[in-house]
Design a protein around this motif. Structure first.
Motif, PDB file in Angstrom:
ATOM      1  N   PHE A  31       7.909  11.016  -2.517  1.00  0.00           N
ATOM      2  CA  PHE A  31       7.381   9.718  -2.937  1.00  0.00           C
ATOM      3  C   PHE A  31       7.956   9.287  -4.268  1.00  0.00           C
ATOM      4  CE2 PHE A  31       4.044  10.034   0.275  1.00  0.00           C
ATOM      5  CZ  PHE A  31       3.989   8.721   0.676  1.00  0.00           C
ATOM      6  N   ALA A  78      10.167   5.975  -3.984  1.00  0.00           N
ATOM      7  CA  ALA A  78       9.348   4.777  -4.167  1.00  0.00           C
ATOM      8  C   ALA A  78      10.149   3.593  -4.693  1.00  0.00           C
ATOM      9  CB  ALA A  78       8.183   5.086  -5.103  1.00  0.00           C
ATOM     10  N   LEU A  90      -2.231  11.267  -1.311  1.00  0.00           N
ATOM     11  CA  LEU A  90      -1.283  10.916  -2.363  1.00  0.00           C
ATOM     12  C   LEU A  90      -1.327   9.428  -2.665  1.00  0.00           C
ATOM     13  CD1 LEU A  90       1.742  13.050  -1.244  1.00  0.00           C
ATOM     14  CD2 LEU A  90       0.570  13.241  -3.435  1.00  0.00           C
ATOM     15  N   VAL A  91      -1.719   8.668  -1.652  1.00  0.00           N
ATOM     16  CA  VAL A  91      -1.759   7.227  -1.822  1.00  0.00           C
ATOM     17  C   VAL A  91      -3.200   6.780  -1.674  1.00  0.00           C
ATOM     18  CG1 VAL A  91      -0.962   5.029  -0.910  1.00  0.00           C
ATOM     19  CG2 VAL A  91       0.531   7.027  -0.840  1.00  0.00           C
ATOM     20  N   TYR A 147      -4.694   0.721  -2.155  1.00  0.00           N
ATOM     21  CA  TYR A 147      -3.392   0.442  -2.748  1.00  0.00           C
ATOM     22  C   TYR A 147      -2.309   0.411  -1.668  1.00  0.00           C
ATOM     23  CZ  TYR A 147       0.281   0.679  -6.290  1.00  0.00           C
ATOM     24  OH  TYR A 147       1.361   0.410  -7.086  1.00  0.00           O
ATOM     25  N   MET A 164      -2.523  -2.656   0.443  1.00  0.00           N
ATOM     26  CA  MET A 164      -2.021  -3.827  -0.260  1.00  0.00           C
ATOM     27  C   MET A 164      -0.496  -3.871  -0.221  1.00  0.00           C
ATOM     28  SD  MET A 164      -4.130  -5.161  -3.545  1.00  0.00           S
ATOM     29  CE  MET A 164      -3.801  -3.775  -4.511  1.00  0.00           C
ATOM     30  N   PHE A 165       0.097  -2.702  -0.438  1.00  0.00           N
ATOM     31  CA  PHE A 165       1.554  -2.621  -0.408  1.00  0.00           C
ATOM     32  C   PHE A 165       2.120  -3.065   0.942  1.00  0.00           C
ATOM     33  CE2 PHE A 165       5.166  -1.313  -2.704  1.00  0.00           C
ATOM     34  CZ  PHE A 165       4.697  -1.054  -3.968  1.00  0.00           C
ATOM     35  N   VAL A 204       1.780  -6.762   1.365  1.00  0.00           N
ATOM     36  CA  VAL A 204       2.808  -7.499   0.609  1.00  0.00           C
ATOM     37  C   VAL A 204       4.103  -7.523   1.399  1.00  0.00           C
ATOM     38  CG1 VAL A 204       4.294  -7.435  -1.408  1.00  0.00           C
ATOM     39  CG2 VAL A 204       1.848  -7.104  -1.679  1.00  0.00           C
ATOM     40  N   ALA A 235       3.772  -9.821   4.337  1.00  0.00           N
ATOM     41  CA  ALA A 235       3.624 -11.227   3.931  1.00  0.00           C
ATOM     42  C   ALA A 235       4.976 -11.797   3.507  1.00  0.00           C
ATOM     43  CB  ALA A 235       2.610 -11.357   2.804  1.00  0.00           C
ATOM     44  N   TYR A 236       5.772 -11.009   2.812  1.00  0.00           N
ATOM     45  CA  TYR A 236       7.093 -11.488   2.388  1.00  0.00           C
ATOM     46  C   TYR A 236       7.986 -11.743   3.609  1.00  0.00           C
ATOM     47  CZ  TYR A 236      11.004 -12.139  -0.874  1.00  0.00           C
ATOM     48  OH  TYR A 236      12.042 -12.669  -1.593  1.00  0.00           O
ATOM     49  N   MET A 283       4.499   6.541  -5.749  1.00  0.00           N
ATOM     50  CA  MET A 283       4.017   5.199  -5.515  1.00  0.00           C
ATOM     51  C   MET A 283       2.735   4.887  -6.291  1.00  0.00           C
ATOM     52  SD  MET A 283       3.595   3.236  -1.914  1.00  0.00           S
ATOM     53  CE  MET A 283       5.165   3.590  -1.169  1.00  0.00           C
ATOM     54  N   PRO A 284       1.839   5.826  -6.373  1.00  0.00           N
ATOM     55  CA  PRO A 284       0.578   5.500  -7.048  1.00  0.00           C
ATOM     56  C   PRO A 284       0.797   5.064  -8.485  1.00  0.00           C
ATOM     57  CG  PRO A 284       0.410   7.621  -5.957  1.00  0.00           C
ATOM     58  CD  PRO A 284       1.829   7.219  -5.880  1.00  0.00           C
ATOM     59  N   LEU A 290       3.526   3.706  -9.639  1.00  0.00           N
ATOM     60  CA  LEU A 290       4.625   2.777  -9.748  1.00  0.00           C
ATOM     61  C   LEU A 290       4.223   1.491 -10.452  1.00  0.00           C
ATOM     62  CD1 LEU A 290       7.486   2.879  -8.906  1.00  0.00           C
ATOM     63  CD2 LEU A 290       6.883   1.752  -6.792  1.00  0.00           C
ATOM     64  N   PHE A 291       3.233   0.865  -9.913  1.00  0.00           N
ATOM     65  CA  PHE A 291       2.757  -0.381 -10.488  1.00  0.00           C
ATOM     66  C   PHE A 291       1.256  -0.311 -10.572  1.00  0.00           C
ATOM     67  CE2 PHE A 291       6.681  -2.056  -8.552  1.00  0.00           C
ATOM     68  CZ  PHE A 291       7.232  -2.607  -9.700  1.00  0.00           C
ATOM     69  N   PRO A 292       0.709  -0.924 -11.575  1.00  0.00           N
ATOM     70  CA  PRO A 292      -0.752  -1.003 -11.575  1.00  0.00           C
ATOM     71  C   PRO A 292      -1.194  -1.824 -10.375  1.00  0.00           C
ATOM     72  CG  PRO A 292       0.186  -2.102 -13.515  1.00  0.00           C
ATOM     73  CD  PRO A 292       1.322  -1.530 -12.754  1.00  0.00           C
ATOM     74  N   SER A 293      -2.305  -1.449  -9.848  1.00  0.00           N
ATOM     75  CA  SER A 293      -2.768  -2.081  -8.636  1.00  0.00           C
ATOM     76  C   SER A 293      -2.964  -3.585  -8.838  1.00  0.00           C
ATOM     77  CB  SER A 293      -4.005  -1.311  -8.239  1.00  0.00           C
ATOM     78  OG  SER A 293      -4.970  -1.972  -7.770  1.00  0.00           O
ATOM     79  N   VAL A 346       0.298  -5.449  -7.967  1.00  0.00           N
ATOM     80  CA  VAL A 346       0.507  -5.534  -6.531  1.00  0.00           C
ATOM     81  C   VAL A 346      -0.416  -6.594  -5.942  1.00  0.00           C
ATOM     82  CG1 VAL A 346       0.531  -4.274  -4.370  1.00  0.00           C
ATOM     83  CG2 VAL A 346       1.145  -3.121  -6.489  1.00  0.00           C
ATOM     84  N   PHE A 347      -1.641  -6.626  -6.453  1.00  0.00           N
ATOM     85  CA  PHE A 347      -2.597  -7.591  -5.940  1.00  0.00           C
ATOM     86  C   PHE A 347      -2.114  -9.023  -6.198  1.00  0.00           C
ATOM     87  CE2 PHE A 347      -6.546 -10.091  -6.212  1.00  0.00           C
ATOM     88  CZ  PHE A 347      -7.026  -9.850  -4.936  1.00  0.00           C
ATOM     89  N   VAL A 385       0.962  -9.986  -6.609  1.00  0.00           N
ATOM     90  CA  VAL A 385       2.104 -10.263  -5.730  1.00  0.00           C
ATOM     91  C   VAL A 385       1.622 -10.602  -4.328  1.00  0.00           C
ATOM     92  CG1 VAL A 385       4.174  -9.281  -4.672  1.00  0.00           C
ATOM     93  CG2 VAL A 385       3.661  -8.824  -7.076  1.00  0.00           C
ATOM     94  N   LEU A 386       0.638  -9.854  -3.868  1.00  0.00           N
ATOM     95  CA  LEU A 386       0.105 -10.106  -2.531  1.00  0.00           C
ATOM     96  C   LEU A 386      -0.458 -11.518  -2.442  1.00  0.00           C
ATOM     97  CD1 LEU A 386      -0.690  -9.198   0.305  1.00  0.00           C
ATOM     98  CD2 LEU A 386      -2.791  -8.268  -0.648  1.00  0.00           C
ATOM     99  N   CYS A 390       2.406 -13.994  -2.346  1.00  0.00           N
ATOM    100  CA  CYS A 390       3.046 -14.043  -1.036  1.00  0.00           C
ATOM    101  C   CYS A 390       2.184 -14.815  -0.046  1.00  0.00           C
ATOM    102  CB  CYS A 390       3.293 -12.640  -0.490  1.00  0.00           C
ATOM    103  SG  CYS A 390       4.736 -11.862  -1.209  1.00  0.00           S
ATOM    104  N   THR A 391       0.899 -14.541  -0.089  1.00  0.00           N
ATOM    105  CA  THR A 391       0.000 -15.210   0.848  1.00  0.00           C
ATOM    106  C   THR A 391       0.013 -16.717   0.605  1.00  0.00           C
ATOM    107  OG1 THR A 391      -1.355 -13.247   0.632  1.00  0.00           O
ATOM    108  CG2 THR A 391      -2.305 -15.094   1.837  1.00  0.00           C
TER     109      THR A 391
END
Lengths: 122, 486, 322
Positions: free
Chosen positions: B12, B16, B387-388, B392, B395-396, B399, B402-403, C1-2, C4-7, C10-11, C13-14, C17-18
Motif C-alpha cells: 500500500f 498508493a 489497513l484501510v 475512507y 470515499m476513495f 471519487v 465519479a471522475y 493509503m490511510p 496519504l491524504f486527510p479524509s 478526499v471528501f 474532492v468527492l 466530482c459529484t
C-alpha cells in the motif's frame, strides 16, 4: 396541359416542392411522394400521365423504382433527375426504361418544358 | 497473519501514490482529448456552410476511390451491401468484393445478381497474397464498376490485401460487408485528401453502433439508442473513446488507430508499406503504425486524419460472450502492435506519435485493466486486514468512479453540442444511465477480458486465434454479429 | 493509503466530482432543451416562410415583384430563415429560379451584407460571403470573388475559387487561371473543378497551361483538356505525353487522350507504354486498350508480351460495353 396527372418523387423537400409548384402553375395535377417506396406504390395505382423521379434516394433509388414499374408493365413516361457527375445514373436509367433526364442543378422552367414535350410525345 | 499484514501494508505504502497519480492522469488526459475534440468540432461547425462537398461530388477531377470489401459467408447481406456501396454519392469509385472462401452461396449470389463474367487476365502482383486466388469476376456493364475476387479462405487481412492488389484508383477504402454506410461517406472521408493532397496519406471514418437504429435497405434512416444495456454502454463507450478520443489525437496529428471498418488510404502508400500484415491481430492499428514509421523514417511530411462525421454503422456485440471475445482480441492486438513498435515509443525521431501517442497507449490503454483490477483486489484486502478505514476506502472508490463518470458525461455534452445524433429525450436518459452503470461491473468485466487477451498473447497461442474467431461465426448463425472493428 | 491524504481532502474532492457530474447532466439537459425549443421555433417559422420563398422561386417575371414585397419587410429571425432557405435552394437550381432566388436574397439585404463581409477581419465570415456570392446570379459579385481568390487565408481562397467557377462568368477565368499554380495554396482539384464548371469560357484559355513551368499547372491542364474540349488540345496532349519531364503530367495526358479517343495518339501511347515509370506505362496501355481494336491491334498484340505483368494485364482488358 390542364388536368394531366403528374407524380413527383423526391426525398429532398425543396426540389420536390419547387417542381410540384412549377408544374402546378402550368395547370398539371401534381401528386408528390417522399421516397422511393411510396413513389412506387402511388405510381402503380395512381394512373399518372407522367412521373418525375429523383435517382438518388435512400432506400429504394429512382432506378429501382423505375425498373419495378417497367417490370409491372407500367409505361408512363418517366423523367429522371440525376446529379451532374453521375453519368452512370443516366445510362442505368435509360437501360431500365427512362424517357428523359434532367441533371441537377436544374432549371424548373426547363424541366416544365421537358415534361410538356414528354407528354405530347407520349 | 502479521507478516501478510506487513507485506500488504508495504504494498500500500509503495503503490498508493503512483496509483493515485495514474488514476488522475488517465481521466485528465481523456478530458484533454475531449477538449481538443470539442475545439475542432466548434471550428468545423462554423465552416459547415462552405465545405465544397457538392462540388467534389460533381467534379470529374475528384480522386478515384477503390472500395475494397471482404466477404465471408455473407449471403444474407451481400447484395444489399454491394448495392449500397455502388450507390454511394461519388463521381469515380469502383467496388472490389473479395470472397474469402465462403462456404455459403455468397459468390454465386453475386455472380447471378450482377451478371458477372470471368476475367481471365493475369493477376497483378503488387502485393503478396497467401490465399490462392481462384477466379476474378467482373461486371460487363458500364452501369457499375464491380470486381469480385474469389479466393481460398485466408482471414480478413490477407483478403483485404487481395482486394488492394486489384485496386486501380488513387485511394483505397476498406469497408466491412456487414457495416452500413451513409450515402456521403466517400465524400466525407476523402475530403482531407482533396483539401491537403500533398500531405494526407490516410483518413479514418468513425464507426457508430447500429443497434437500436432504424435501417431501411442497407441505410440507417433513424438513429436511436439500443434497448439492451450492454449495447447502450458500448454506444457511450464508442462516443467517448472513438469519436472524441480519436478526434483529439487527429488534432495533435498523432492518430495511430484507424477503424478497420472505414479506413481510407493512398494506394501508393499502401503498396509501399506492403498492405496489411496477415499475421497481426490488430491489423488496422499495425497498418497505421507501419505508415507512421515509413513516413517518419523517410522524413516525408504527412497527415493521418480522423473524420468525425458519422459515416459507418456496425452492430456491437449484444451478448457477453461475443463482447468478451472482441475485447480479448482487441487487447491482444493492442499488445502485439505496441510490442512490435516498441522502438518508436519515446523515440523523438517519431515526433508526437513516438513521444505522446504511443506512451499514452502503453500506459492508459495497455496497462489500464491491470491497474484497475489490482485496485479491485487490493482495496478489499486492505479492508479485510484493517489497513484501510472502510469509510475512507469507500470515499476513495466513489471519487474514482465519479471522475470517470464525469469524463463520460463531458463526452455526452460534446456530442450534444456537435452531432446530437441521439435526439430523443429517452435516448439522453439512456446515455446518462449507461454512463453511470458502465462503472458498476462493465468496466471491471472488460478489464478482466482485456487481461485475458494480453495473457493469451504473452503465452503465445498465436495461430489459433484467427481460426477461433472464424469458428465463432459458424457457431452462431442466428446472431448476425461479428467481432466488430475499433 | 490511510496516511496519504486527510479524509477531509478526499471528501472535498468527492463533493467536487459529484457537483461536476451534476453540472454536466444539467448542462446536457439544458442544451438539449434549448436545441429542441430552437428547433420547434425554427420549424414553425419555416412553415410560414418557406412557401413564400418557393412561390418567389418559380414565379413568372410579372408576378415576381409582388412576391418579393414580403421579404423586404422581414427582420431578425424571419429574415435569417428566409436567407437560409433561399441559399439552400440555390445549390440545386439554375436559370430563372436562380435569378428569382437572387432577387429574394437581394430583398432580404443578404447580398449587401455579403459584399460588406468580404472585407471582414474574420476569415470564416469572408469565406461565407464568398460562398453566397458564388451561388447567386449577380454580375457585380465577380470582382469581389476575384479579390477573395487572392485572400490571405487558404480557406477563403479555396471557397472563392469554387465560387468563381460556379458563377460561370467569363470574367472569372483570369482569376481561376491565377490560382492554378501550386503556390496559390488552393488544391488543384478545386481550381480544376472550378475551371470545368466555367467550361464554356475557360476552354480557350486552358491550352496555355501546357507550356507552364509549374508541373502542377501542366498536370491540371492535361486533365482538363479532355473535359472542356479545349481547341487544339489533342496535339498538345500528345506532345505532353511524349515529352513532359514529370510522370504525373504524362499520366494525366494519357488519361485525357483515353477520354478523347484519338487515333493520332496511338504511336505516342505505344512509346509511353515502355516508359521507365510504371504509372505512365499503365496509363498509356490502359488508354490503348480502350481504343477501337482496328487502331491498336498490332501494338496491343506486342504489349501482351511485355515483361511487366501490369502492362500485359492492361493490354488484355476487354473494352466495356455501354
Amino acid at each position: 396541359m390542364p388536368g394531366k396527372r403528374i407524380l413527383v418523387v423526391d426525398d429532398e423537400a425543396d426540389i420536390r416542392d419547387l417542381i410540384a409548384l412549377k408544374l402546378g402553375s402550368a395547370g398539371y395535377d401534381v401528386q408528390v411522394a417522399l421516397d422511393g417506396n411510396s413513389g412506387l406504390q402511388q405510381a402503380l395505382t395512381g394512373n399518372f400521365d407522367g412521373i418525375v423521379l429523383d435517382v438518388m434516394m435512400p432506400g429504394m433509388s429512382g432506378i429501382d423504382v423505375l425498373s419495378a414499374l417497367r417490370q409491372a408493365e407500367v409505361t408512363t413516361p418517366v423523367l429522371l433527375l440525376t446529379a451532374k457527375a453521375q453519368e452512370r445514373d443516366v445510362e442505368a436509367g435509360f437501360a431500365v426504361g427512362a424517357d428523359d433526364y434532367v441533371t441537377k442543378p436544374f432549371s424548373p422552367r426547363a424541366l416544365l418544358a421537358r415534361v410538356n414535350a414528354l407528354l405530347t410525345r407520349g | 497473519m502479521d507478516a501478510t499484514r506487513d507485506i500488504l501494508s508495504a504494498i500500500f505504502a509503495f503503490l498508493a501514490i503512483p496509483m493515485l497519480a495514474y488514476f488522475i492522469a488517465i481521466n485528465t488526459s481523456y478530458l484533454a482529448l475531449i477538449a481538443l475534440a470539442s475545439r475542432h468540432f466548434a471550428k468545423h461547425a462554423r465552416r459547415s456552410s462552405f465545405t465544397g462537398e457538392r462540388s467534389m461530388a460533381a467534379s470529374p477531377l475528384s480522386l478515384g476511390i477503390s472500395v475494397v470489401m471482404p466477404a465471408y459467408n455473407e449471403e444474407t447481406v451481400i447484395v444489399a451491401s454491394v448495392r449500397s456501396v455502388l450507390d454511394l454519392r461519388y463521381p469515380d469509385h469502383e467496388v472490389i468484393v473479395v470472397n474469402d472462401g465462403s462456404t455459403d452461396a455468397t459468390l454465386q449470389i453475386l455472380i447471378d445478381t450482377f451478371g458477372l463474367v470471368p476475367d481471365d487476365r493475369e493477376h497483378p502482383v503488387r502485393l503478396p497474397v497467401r490465399g490462392h486466388i481462384r477466379q476474378i469476376w467482373v461486371s460487363p456493364s458500364s452501369e457499375f464498376d464491380l470486381t469480385v475476387v474469389d479466393k481460398e479462405n485466408s482471414g480478413r487481412s490477407d483478403t483485404l490485401n487481395a482486394g488492394i492488389r486489384f485496386a486501380e484508383r488513387d485511394l483505397v477504402v476498406m469497408v466491412d460487408a456487414d457495416s452500413l454506410i451513409d450515402p456521403d461517406a466517400l465524400l466525407k472521408v476523402s475530403k482531407p485528401f482533396a483539401d491537403d493532397p500533398e500531405n494526407t496519406v490516410a483518413t479514418g471514418g468513425v464507426v457508430r453502433a447500429v443497434n437500436g437504429c432504424l435501417v431501411n435497405r442497407g441505410r440507417v434512416v433513424e438513429v436511436g439508442m439500443p434497448r439492451q444495456l450492454l449495447a447502450k454502454i458500448q454506444v457511450v463507450e464508442y462516443l467517448r473513446a472513438f469519436l472524441l478520443g480519436r478526434t483529439g489525437w487527429s488534432q495533435l496529428n498523432a492518430l495511430v488507430l484507424i477503424s478497420g471498418a472505414f479506413g481510407m488510404f493512398r494506394r501508393d502508400i499502401l503498396l509501399e508499406v506492403g498492405g496489411l500484415d496477415a499475421d497481426s491481430i490488430g491489423e488496422d492499428f499495425e497498418l497505421v503504425m507501419r505508415i507512421h514509421r515509413l513516413m517518419r523514417r523517410s522524413k516525408r511530411p504527412y497527415r493521418v486524419t480522423f473524420v468525425a462525421e458519422p459515416v459507418s454503422w456496425t452492430e456491437v456485440p449484444p451478448t457477453m460472450r461475443v463482447l468478451a471475445r472482441q475485447r480479448r482480441r482487441w487487447h491482444r492486438g493492442l499488445w502485439e502492435v505496441l510490442w512490435k513498435y516498441r522502438g518508436m515509443t519515446f523515440n523523438p525521431r517519431y515526433g508526437v506519435v513516438g513521444m505522446v501517442a504511443l506512451p499514452f497507449y502503453w500506459l492508459f490503454e495497455l496497462f489500464a485493466p491491470l491497474l484497475e483490477l489490482s485496485g479491485l483486489i487490493l482495496v478489499p484486502l486492505g479492508l479485510a486486514f484493517g489497513l484501510v478505514d472502510p469509510g475512507y476506502g469507500l470515499m476513495f472508490l466513489l471519487v474514482s468512479y465519479a471522475y470517470g463518470f464525469f469524463v463520460t458525461l463531458a463526452a455526452l455534452v460534446v456530442e450534444e453540442a456537435s452531432f446530437h445524433r441521439y435526439d430523443r429525450w429517452r435516448d439522453l436518459g439512456s446515455c446518462i444511465w449507461a454512463a453511470f452503470v458502465e462503472n458498476l461491473g462493465y468496466r471491471q468485466l472488460t478489464a478482466v477480458w482485456r487481461l485475458q487477451g494480453w495473457w493469451a498473447a504473452l503465452r503465445g497461442t498465436k495461430q489459433e486465434w484467427g481460426v477461433m474467431t472464424r469458428a465463432g461465426f459458424l457457431e452462431e448463425p442466428a446472431v448476425t454479429v461479428r467481432e466488430g472493428s475499433r | 493509503m490511510p496516511t496519504l491524504f486527510p479524509s477531509s481532502v478526499v471528501f472535498v474532492v468527492l463533493i467536487a466530482c459529484t457537483i461536476a457530474c451534476v453540472v454536466a447532466i444539467v448542462l446536457v439537459t439544458v442544451m438539449r432543451l434549448a436545441r429542441r425549443v430552437r428547433g420547434s421555433r425554427l420549424q414553425r417559422l419555416t412553415e410560414r416562410i418557406r412557401p413564400a420563398v418557393l412561390q418567389a422561386a418559380v414565379a413568372e417575371q410579372d408576378a415576381l415583384d409582388n412576391s418579393l414585397t414580403v421579404f423586404r419587410s422581414m427582420r431578425g429571425r424571419a429574415r435569417r430563415n428566409a436567407e437560409s432557405i433561399a441559399t439552400r435552394m440555390l445549390y440545386d437550381v439554375t436559370g430563372e429560379t436562380r435569378t428569382n432566388l437572387t432577387y429574394v436574397l437581394a430583398a432580404c439585404g443578404t447580398i449587401t451584407r455579403a459584399v460588406s463581409r468580404t472585407t471582414s477581419t474574420v476569415p470564416v465570415r469572408r469565406a461565407r460571403a464568398a460562398e453566397i456570392l458564388g451561388l447567386i446570379d449577380y454580375p457585380d459579385a465577380i470582382s469581389h470573388l476575384i479579390r477573395l481568390a487572392q485572400d490571405e487565408s487558404d480557406e477563403v481562397r479555396a471557397v472563392a475559387t469554387r465560387a468563381l467557377g460556379r458563377s460561370g462568368r467569363p470574367e472569372a477565368i483570369a482569376g481561376l487561371l491565377a490560382a492554378l499554380p501550386s503556390s496559390s495554396g488552393v488544391p488543384a482539384v478545386v481550381v480544376g473543378s472550378a475551371l470545368l464548371e466555367a467550361a464554356e469560357h475557360s476552354a480557350a484559355a486552358i491550352g496555355r497551361g501546357f507550356t507552364d513551368s509549374d508541373p502542377a499547372v501542366r498536370r491540371t491542364t492535361a486533365i482538363l483538356a479532355s473535359h472542356v474540349m479545349s481547341p487544339g488540345a489533342t496535339p498538345r496532349l500528345i506532345r505532353a505525353l511524349a515529352t513532359d519531364d514529370e510522370p504525373l503530367v504524362r499520366i494525366a495526358a494519357a488519361r485525357s487522350i483515353m477520354r478523347l479517343q484519338t487515333r493520332d495518339a496511338v504511336p505516342a501511347l505505344y512509346e509511353a507504354a515502355s516508359s521507365e515509370h510504371s504509372g505512365v506505362r499503365i496509363a498509356a496501355t490502359t488508354a490503348l486498350a480502350t481504343f477501337p481494336p482496328a487502331w491498336t491491334h498490332e501494338v496491343l498484340t506486342d504489349l501482351k508480351h511485355h515483361p511487366d505483368v501490369d502492362i500485359r494485364r492492361a493490354a488484355s482488358a476487354t473494352p466495356i460495353e455501354g
